[in-house]
Design an enzyme around this catalytic site. Sequence first.
Site, PDB file in Angstrom:
ATOM      1  N   GLU A   1      -5.108  -2.799  12.703  1.00 14.65           N
ATOM      2  CA  GLU A   1      -4.922  -3.615  11.530  1.00 14.65           C
ATOM      3  C   GLU A   1      -5.842  -4.771  11.703  1.00 14.65           C
ATOM      4  O   GLU A   1      -6.462  -5.281  10.421  1.00 14.65           O
ATOM      5  CB  GLU A   1      -3.404  -4.245  11.587  1.00 14.65           C
ATOM      6  CG  GLU A   1      -2.431  -3.064  11.735  1.00 14.65           C
ATOM      7  CD  GLU A   1      -2.485  -1.988  10.577  1.00 14.65           C
ATOM      8  OE1 GLU A   1      -3.025  -2.044   9.479  1.00 14.65           O
ATOM      9  OE2 GLU A   1      -2.016  -0.940  11.144  1.00 14.65           O
TER      10      GLU A   1
ATOM     11  N   GLU B   1      -2.132  -3.833   6.984  1.00 17.27           N
ATOM     12  CA  GLU B   1      -3.239  -4.964   7.027  1.00 17.27           C
ATOM     13  C   GLU B   1      -3.586  -5.877   6.054  1.00 17.27           C
ATOM     14  O   GLU B   1      -4.389  -6.452   5.964  1.00 17.27           O
ATOM     15  CB  GLU B   1      -4.575  -4.062   7.303  1.00 17.27           C
ATOM     16  CG  GLU B   1      -5.010  -3.556   5.948  1.00 17.27           C
ATOM     17  CD  GLU B   1      -4.606  -2.019   5.709  1.00 17.27           C
ATOM     18  OE1 GLU B   1      -3.741  -1.556   6.394  1.00 17.27           O
ATOM     19  OE2 GLU B   1      -5.418  -1.136   5.165  1.00 17.27           O
TER      20      GLU B   1
ATOM     21  N   GLU C   1       0.761  -1.048   0.002  1.00 16.96           N
ATOM     22  CA  GLU C   1       0.088   0.021   0.053  1.00 16.96           C
ATOM     23  C   GLU C   1       0.902   1.327   0.068  1.00 16.96           C
ATOM     24  O   GLU C   1       1.737   1.302   0.561  1.00 16.96           O
ATOM     25  CB  GLU C   1      -0.970  -0.008   1.295  1.00 16.96           C
ATOM     26  CG  GLU C   1      -1.879   1.074   1.163  1.00 16.96           C
ATOM     27  CD  GLU C   1      -2.903   1.089   2.284  1.00 16.96           C
ATOM     28  OE1 GLU C   1      -2.801   0.411   3.040  1.00 16.96           O
ATOM     29  OE2 GLU C   1      -3.774   2.109   2.283  1.00 16.96           O
TER      30      GLU C   1
HETATM   31  N1  B3K Z   1      -2.803   0.995   5.603  1.00 16.11           N
HETATM   32  C1  B3K Z   1      -1.553   1.124   6.074  1.00 16.11           C
HETATM   33  C2  B3K Z   1      -0.891   2.410   5.755  1.00 16.11           C
HETATM   34  C3  B3K Z   1      -0.162   2.324   4.330  1.00 16.11           C
HETATM   35  C4  B3K Z   1       0.651   3.791   4.299  1.00 16.11           C
HETATM   36  C5  B3K Z   1       1.139   3.759   2.746  1.00 16.11           C
HETATM   37  N2  B3K Z   1       1.901   4.813   2.671  1.00 16.11           N
HETATM   38  C6  B3K Z   1      -1.520   1.166   7.799  1.00 16.11           C
HETATM   39  C7  B3K Z   1      -2.782   1.384   8.333  1.00 16.11           C
HETATM   40  O1  B3K Z   1      -3.383   2.666   8.213  1.00 16.11           O
HETATM   41  O2  B3K Z   1      -3.325   0.424   9.013  1.00 16.11           O
HETATM   42 ZN    ZN Z   2      -5.193   1.725   8.633  1.00 13.58          ZN
END
Ligand code: B3K
Ligand code: ZN
Length: 890
Positions: free
Chosen positions: A300, A266, A123
């Site tokens: 998460e 996650e 991500e």
């Molecule tokens: N979804 C990830 C964050 C990703 C960041 C990318 N630069 C963690 C979170 O918010 O759970």
């Molecule tokens: Zn998140």
Amino acid sequence: MREATAVVIRREDYAPPPYWIRTVELTFDLDPAKTIVTSRMQIERNEAVPAQPLKLHGEDLNLLRVLANGESVSFRHEDGCLVIDNPPPAPFTLEVRNTCAPEKNTQLSGLYTSGGGFFTQCEAQGFRRITYFLDRPDVMSVYTVTLRADKAKYPVLLSNGNLIEQGDLEGGRHYAKWHDPFPKPSYLFALVAANLVCREQKIRARSGREHLLQVYVRAGDLDKTEHAMRSLMASIAWDEARFGLSLDLDRFMIVAVSDFNMGAMENKGLNIFNTKYVLANPATATDTDYSGIESVVGHEYFHNWTGNRVTCRDWFQLSLKEGLTVFRDQEFSQDLAGSPSARAVKRIDDVRLLRQHQFPEDAGPMAHPVRPDSYVAIDNFYTATVYDKGAEVVRMMQTLVGREGFARGMTLYFQRHDGQAVTCDDFAQAIADANPGSPLAERLEQFKRWYSQAGTPRVTSRGHYNAETQTYTLELSQHCPPTPGQADKQPFVIPVAMGLIGRDGLPLPLQLVGESAPVGTDRVLVLHEATQRYEFVGLEVEPVPSLLRGFSAPVVLEDTLSDAELLILLAHDCDPFNRWEAGQRLALNRLLAAIKGDGRLHLDEPFLDAMKAVLHHPALDPAFKELVLTLPSESYIAEQLEQVDPQRIHTVRETMRLQLAQCLHADWEWAFEHHQVQGGYSPEPGQAGRRALANLALGYLCLAAAEKNLPVWPGKAYQRFKDATNMTDRLGALAALVGAHHDLAEVALERFHQMFKDEALVIDKWFALQATAPEKEGRVFTRVKQLMAHPDFSLRNPNRARSLINALCFSNPAAFHRADAAGYVFWADRVLELDAINPQLAARLARALDRWKQLAEPYRSAAREAIARVAAKAELSDDVREIVTRALAE
Ligand code: B3K
Ligand code: ZN
């Protein structure tokens, strides 16, 4: 690294994908220098859109071959994409083979190596750094993944879903094959190949289904995994109980890695975590670390539904999953904390963070709506606005429909959208549709301005009491300052939770004119016009209003409460949040008066008595007392001023700290002695609160002692530092010595380093503590520069880089903002240096000067010059360029 022509991506340009990738089989031949990736994709046309060439994203890849239905096919490269102009008639199979170089991947996005293992972070757009793909969240595929690697070096081979096959190969290699039954976007893909051990736990869910939970760490860290596992089990139980959402996988894995750009990720069934949010034992982790682990493990895990089962249509909708999931992790921690007072402490902590990070963001050059309209680098939009203000927007929905109504809305959301990639509108619609007749349903379109308008609204309140008619008229007005690209704002829907209090501190019954009888002592007013009036009747005395209870909306409240009224709220408000707020306001009034005046400050008896009364209050929790007696931070004070002189703020706040230390000396002694924890360590809120208050007291006692050169309390602090049986107390004692600039601090720091030299997370604390010490005669800044050359320092490890550099630039304004501009020179050098290694990290650091326009001279000009120097560099990442360009925009 790109030249200055960055591409702006706009929300209004969203178009559905022309192709679907239904299944993908990935094979990895893992090698740090050159990993071979083979991808077989089943591709279909999206019949809803006209036929187009197939464009697959790719970045930093080396392409070996492309086959369509097993035959070669002609392709070209365009803007980093692999383009096939004439693919065979769909459906067809596309096979792509490419290599990438994990050990050269210092950006930590895509497939990289850390501590001798392989890890991924996809991500938002890391998957395209692994192989060519439709790397966008609305393309969801079923993944089957085969990993092949050297068995001795990488005994553990993990990917998403279930392990379906494993075995040995020639040449000392082995393989594992994983299958994830849930279609997912590429950003949720993950793999791990490393030498790890795991803590395992089998659980039976309410439904009767069995699950295997695993926490993977390096061999020496197994004794630090108990809390993460407990937090995971608590998260699973909570989501079932509160929202009826159960774990949908047979196996759920958490893997800890020490090189990681953020907190955790996650990935479906295979969460990858920064070690900071997994590893804890009493000797190495503080109470704050323990609660951080609980929140992040919960966060998460909760993404498994809010993010993974229902994901985002495009990255502009990021808050769909992040705002909602932060809200869920906040609620989880509050529910776990238990008592109303412990819940309030958590709420206050969350609001403090929001004010510390999100309010300045909303007031600066990076201000953007919770659902942004454009971006250059999406990684720059993982912000406090998307996360924390996004969570406040969800919280307001819950306030407007009630807790049960909100749970109904969540159920409807999953009924409608399970397995889909959707928008913030879809979420708000589901919550409203499940609650017809609610204020949210009645004003949904207007409420959604919270998603589209940036900026922190100001709510002004004016109260007028008419003794003759015994009525109290409350006038509430709202306005929102302009933000870049958004000059005019329309009124928001603002839930204002409130109550009225008598001069004796008792809550008063609330009856609005036109109502036949009083209803309760608190309620939620829904402010939706620019100005609204509320007339309360049947009030024999003039009340004190307690507004925005529990911080019911992310706004700045501007009222005209006198010190006398604030003292009543501090002493009596039944809403603990507003009680704390009243104390902060009293402190802030005094600080601001001195800063705006001649700089002199002399704490008055009523204020000191009120603080003492809180400290000795028989019914208040120590954790709450600690929050009341902690002064507003220098950056929060700065946000209250039109023009900021960071040195002046520091001097005045230090003066106030010293006076509090001296005037309450006996009280601090009492507080320290009476809040010792007996018995074994537990991170539960009761114990943690006692430790927090004792450590605050010790800090004040050492400060007072240092001023007069008295040895007793520094001596006691040193003794406590040596004898402590947990990290919270040890670090608290060390911080008290460092904060007082006492000679013993040097001895203690040296000893601390010696004790924990093999514990990376503790050494991070050691760096951070020195970088955040209260500045005195430039010593802290000089120390930070020296520490850059320390053998343990490295820019390549994000935790370590942040522990020294970000700690200075974000958390120590007086050390950073120097009249000689040396802090800004240091900042610019580090941003440029980091950008060549890790642009995401560099861009985060680049934001330390967001609020430069607010600075007084000479800081302002010097800061601008430093930003301009960064911007002038020809080779900059899109990430950093976007930040500095925005900072310099008029
Ligand atoms: N979804 C990830 C964050 C990703 C960041 C990318 N630069 C963690 C979170 O918010 O759970
Ligand atoms: Zn998140």
